[in-house]
Design a protein around this motif. Structure first.
Motif, mmCIF file in Angstrom:
data_model
loop_
_atom_site.group_PDB
_atom_site.id
_atom_site.type_symbol
_atom_site.label_atom_id
_atom_site.label_comp_id
_atom_site.label_asym_id
_atom_site.label_seq_id
_atom_site.Cartn_x
_atom_site.Cartn_y
_atom_site.Cartn_z
ATOM 1 N N ILE A 98 36.747 -37.289 5.616
ATOM 2 C CA ILE A 98 35.608 -38.147 5.739
ATOM 3 C C ILE A 98 34.626 -37.995 6.959
ATOM 4 O O ILE A 98 35.114 -37.513 7.849
ATOM 5 C CB ILE A 98 36.192 -39.721 5.912
ATOM 6 C CG1 ILE A 98 37.112 -39.991 4.462
ATOM 7 C CG2 ILE A 98 35.180 -40.858 5.859
ATOM 8 C CD1 ILE A 98 37.696 -41.142 4.662
ATOM 9 N N THR A 99 33.308 -37.993 6.634
ATOM 10 C CA THR A 99 32.506 -37.639 7.815
ATOM 11 C C THR A 99 32.534 -38.546 8.986
ATOM 12 O O THR A 99 32.738 -39.834 8.555
ATOM 13 C CB THR A 99 31.078 -37.534 7.387
ATOM 14 O OG1 THR A 99 31.002 -36.668 5.991
ATOM 15 C CG2 THR A 99 29.851 -37.041 8.382
ATOM 16 N N VAL A 100 32.238 -38.306 10.161
ATOM 17 C CA VAL A 100 32.409 -39.240 11.267
ATOM 18 C C VAL A 100 31.248 -40.148 10.987
ATOM 19 O O VAL A 100 29.993 -40.052 10.772
ATOM 20 C CB VAL A 100 31.885 -38.421 12.635
ATOM 21 C CG1 VAL A 100 32.040 -39.419 13.775
ATOM 22 C CG2 VAL A 100 32.975 -37.406 12.635
ATOM 23 N N VAL A 101 31.649 -41.570 11.655
ATOM 24 C CA VAL A 101 30.650 -42.805 11.207
ATOM 25 C C VAL A 101 29.820 -42.744 12.545
ATOM 26 O O VAL A 101 30.660 -43.381 13.461
ATOM 27 C CB VAL A 101 31.346 -44.055 10.738
ATOM 28 C CG1 VAL A 101 30.213 -44.960 10.592
ATOM 29 C CG2 VAL A 101 31.877 -43.519 9.646
ATOM 30 N N PRO A 102 28.695 -42.777 12.857
ATOM 31 C CA PRO A 102 28.048 -42.907 14.070
ATOM 32 C C PRO A 102 27.783 -44.374 14.016
ATOM 33 O O PRO A 102 27.590 -45.038 13.144
ATOM 34 C CB PRO A 102 26.628 -42.124 13.946
ATOM 35 C CG PRO A 102 26.207 -42.006 12.479
ATOM 36 C CD PRO A 102 27.557 -42.272 11.649
ATOM 37 N N ASN A 103 27.793 -44.699 15.330
ATOM 38 C CA ASN A 103 27.487 -46.417 15.616
ATOM 39 C C ASN A 103 26.039 -46.797 15.528
ATOM 40 O O ASN A 103 25.055 -45.733 15.179
ATOM 41 C CB ASN A 103 27.804 -46.722 17.098
ATOM 42 C CG ASN A 103 27.070 -45.950 18.116
ATOM 43 O OD1 ASN A 103 26.076 -45.605 17.957
ATOM 44 N ND2 ASN A 103 28.165 -45.805 19.229
#
Length: 677
Positions: free
Chosen positions: A9-14
């Protein structure tokens, strides 16, 4: 194969990071220059493109987040319930729903402002609409920042979850805390689960793999479960309950019959009866662990009765599956000890066999079995005669096995340095003895004490105190031996020497041997002796006068030797022939004079070059005479003069330099000149 790869799963940016990413990309990928002199349609198109491109970027980023996170209703129930236990299904769905709502809102904002931009009547109005559209999009994204942060934490935790395949062959280990589940897992798999002597060391599911009969089995170690109401159980216990409820696996229920885990057999039996509904339609084996502390036959009768009741319940599940109680009675209750490894492999093999039999039986009852049986043919060969042909093992194989067993036994009985260190105080106290590796005629001599001091003196001083004196005696004997060998045969140049010549030759050889010995002694001490220049050598040991006196003493004319030594030490100087020089140039006629050719060769300086002049013609060069060669050399120099002046490498250098390089001739931009890039 694992169906769900939660690690990709790709990193979720804030929220702030995503706004910066999208706006920066919009600035880079869309045109950035517009002038008020453009037509109004061109201005509208310019700002509409920016708003659409920003909306597309937000849509792609948010859609990737929604699509990559698993949907709890579409995945396997085991993973659905496990994620619900770990992250709360409501919070998880709410966060993804907010991201989806934000995506729809941004699309609606973009659609509305593109419609307004179609009616923009000036550059200022279009620019204000573009700023308002991007600002509202960013405001929407800022409002879902907590949901994005929550999803990033969930993603990080999901990446650390073990990769469990719910459909493969699985062995599930359960029981009270600290009953030996993780120790058994480490014994039968290559997993390295932390083992400690206190409860709840294992706080999550751990996965290992083992092989049995050329098949790979998945072994899952679950956290300990306490006997209490369902609603009072914490997240750690609920992970075990979820695995028991949803995985089709062989269940190993561990019992600590010694009571060292802190729980009695009655408490463990109560837990078994409270969760026995989760064991239905699954192979179940009750494992009595820690028999090294207390054997199964030595436990009290009431505890043994509780264990037998558990065994009876396990047999009911077997009969419910269609099995025979008589055949399965032996494999339902097993004893083992992970410390001594007694019975560990038996428990593993029993679990694998029970699970394999159940999976085969289920497949035999399925509808697909008829299609498979039509493609099978079992060949039954008929015997060709009445002769018995029993299986035999070759003698070489038996000898190899016996040798391997002997080596293994020897290796087991060998005492290692680690064992000696543990027996004698451990690291820092025990010092390994190097004497036991000495190669001596008698092994008893290895541990003899070698004294270093005796009567206040160093023992090494008494090894051989007269060693230098003995060395001088040996060298003297060697010189006498060489002299004796020289006296045996004094034949030189094929002629027999006279008595006087023999005596002179013997004296010379004796002197030579003494000089060799002195030189060796001098060479052996050269490292500790300072080098003295020759002019400060007051002894003057090696001079022609000393050599002349020594040769005269033994009856030899030293003049020829002295002249030869002087000519060698003087070096090569210019010499003249007797007829060229004056009276002082005439040499003593007793010395043999070299011929004129040799004198001319010696009188020529060594540093003078022997090369020929440049104008001299060498046969084969192609020149008629030296005048033509000199003329050709001058023409070649003249033709290369211009090339050398232009700093060309050769005739093939065609480089045309830039006469006015930009970095040297262009000045700095003035104020107000930065708009044209």
């Amino acid at each position: 194969m694992v169906q769900y790869n939660l690690k990709k799963i790709t990193v979720v940016p804030n929220g702030k990071e995503m706004i910066d990413i999208v706006l920066s990309r919009t600035q880079r990928q869309t045109p950035t220059v517009v002038h008020k002199g453009y037509a109004i349609s061109r201005l509208r198109q310019f700002y509409m493109r920016k708003v659409k491109y920003t909306q597309q970027n937000f849509h792609e980023k948010l859609s990737a987040i929604i699509d990559e996170f698993p949907r709890l209703d579409d995945i396997h129930p085991f993973y659905g319930d496990l994620l619900h236990v770990l992250y709360n299904k409501d919070h998880y769905k709410l966060a993804l729903g907010q991201v989806n709502t934000a995506r729809n809102l941004i699309s609606k904002i973009s659609k509305d402002y593109v419609k307004l931009l179609k009616y923009g009547d000036s550059l200022y109005r279009c620019k204000c609409l573009k700023v308002a559209a991007l600002g509202r999009m960013c405001t929407v994204l800022k409002r879902i920042s907590p949901s994005l942060a929550y999803l990033e934490q969930v993603r990080q935790h999901m990446a650390r979850l073990p990769s469990i395949d719910p459909n493969t062959r699985t062995i599930l280990i359960c029981g009270y805390p600290n009953v030996g589940k993780s120790s058994f897992m480490n014994k039968i798999t290559r997993a390295d689960v932390d083992v400690q002597p206190y409860a709840f060391t294992t706080k999550s599911l751990f996965v290992g793999h083992t092989d049995y009969k050329y098949l790979r089995y998945q072994v899952i170690d679950t956290p300990g479960i306490l006997d209490r109401p369902f609603e009072d159980r914490n997240i750690i216990e609920m992970c075990s309950i979820t695995a028991l409820a949803h995985l089709r696996a062989a269940i190993l229920f561990f019992l600590d019959i010694s009571g060292s885990c802190g729980y009695t057999i009655a408490q463990q039996a109560a837990l078994f009866h409270s969760i026995k509904s989760l064991f239905m339609n699954k192979p179940l084996i009750i494992v009595c662990n820690k028999t090294d502390l207390l054997a199964f036959d030595n436990i009290p009768e009431e505890d043994k009765k509780l264990v037998m009741d558990m065994k009876a319940e396990a047999l009911k599940t077997v009969i419910g599956q269609g099995g025979e109680a008589t055949n399965e009675e032996e494999g339902v209750l097993l004893t083992m000890s992970t410390l001594t490894e007694e019975g560990v492999m038996a428990v593993k093999n029993a679990a694998c066999d029970r699970l394999l039999d159940q999976r085969v039986e289920l497949k035999m009852k399925s509808k697909k079995i008829n299609d498979c049986l039509n493609r099978f043919h079992v060949a039954m060969p008929k015997p060709r005669d009445q002769k018995e042909r029993p299986a035999c093992i070759p003698q070489g194989v038996l000898e190899a096995k016996a040798k391997e067993a002997a080596e293994k036994a020897e290796k087991e009985h060998r005492i290692t340095e680690r064992q000696l260190e543990d027996e004698n105080g451990g690291a820092g106290v025990y010092s390994a003895s190097l004497k036991k590796h000495y190669i001596l005629a008698n092994d008893e001599w290895k541990e003899d004490i070698m004294p270093e001091f005796l009567d206040g003196h160093n023992v090494y001083d008494f090894v051989d105190p007269d060693i230098l004196h003995r060395l001088e005696e040996l060298e003297r004997e060697e010189g006498l031996r060489l002299a004796d060998e020289a006296e045996e045969d004094f034949e030189m140049d094929g002629e027999e020497l006279t008595v006087e010549e023999k005596e002179a030759l013997a004296e010379i050889r004796r002197k030579k041997s003494i000089l060799i010995q002195e030189h060796r002694l001098k060479k052996s001490t050269a490292g500790s002796r300072a080098v003295v220049p020759r002019k400060f050598d007051k002894d003057r040991k090696f001079t022609t006068e000393r050599m002349g006196r020594q040769l005269t003493k033994i009856g030899i004319d030293p003049s020829a030797a002295i002249l030869r030594a002087r000519s060698k030490s003087r070096g090569q100087k210019r010499q003249r022939s007797p007829e060229v020089g004056g009276e002082g140039d005439v040499m003593d006629m007793d010395v043999e004079q070299p011929n004129n050719k040799k004198l001319r060769a010696l009188s020529r300086p060594r540093s003078r070059s022997l090369s020929r002049p440049p104008g001299e013609v060498v046969p084969g060069e192609g020149f008629k005479d030296s005048i033509q060669k000199v003329k050709a050399i001058n023409l070649a120099k003249k033709s290369s003069k211009k090339r050398n002046k232009n700093a060309h490498k050769g005739e093939g250098d065609r480089v045309i330099p830039n006469l006015k390089p930009k970095h040297l001739y262009s000045g700095k931009r003035g104020i107000g000149k930065t708009d044209r890039r």
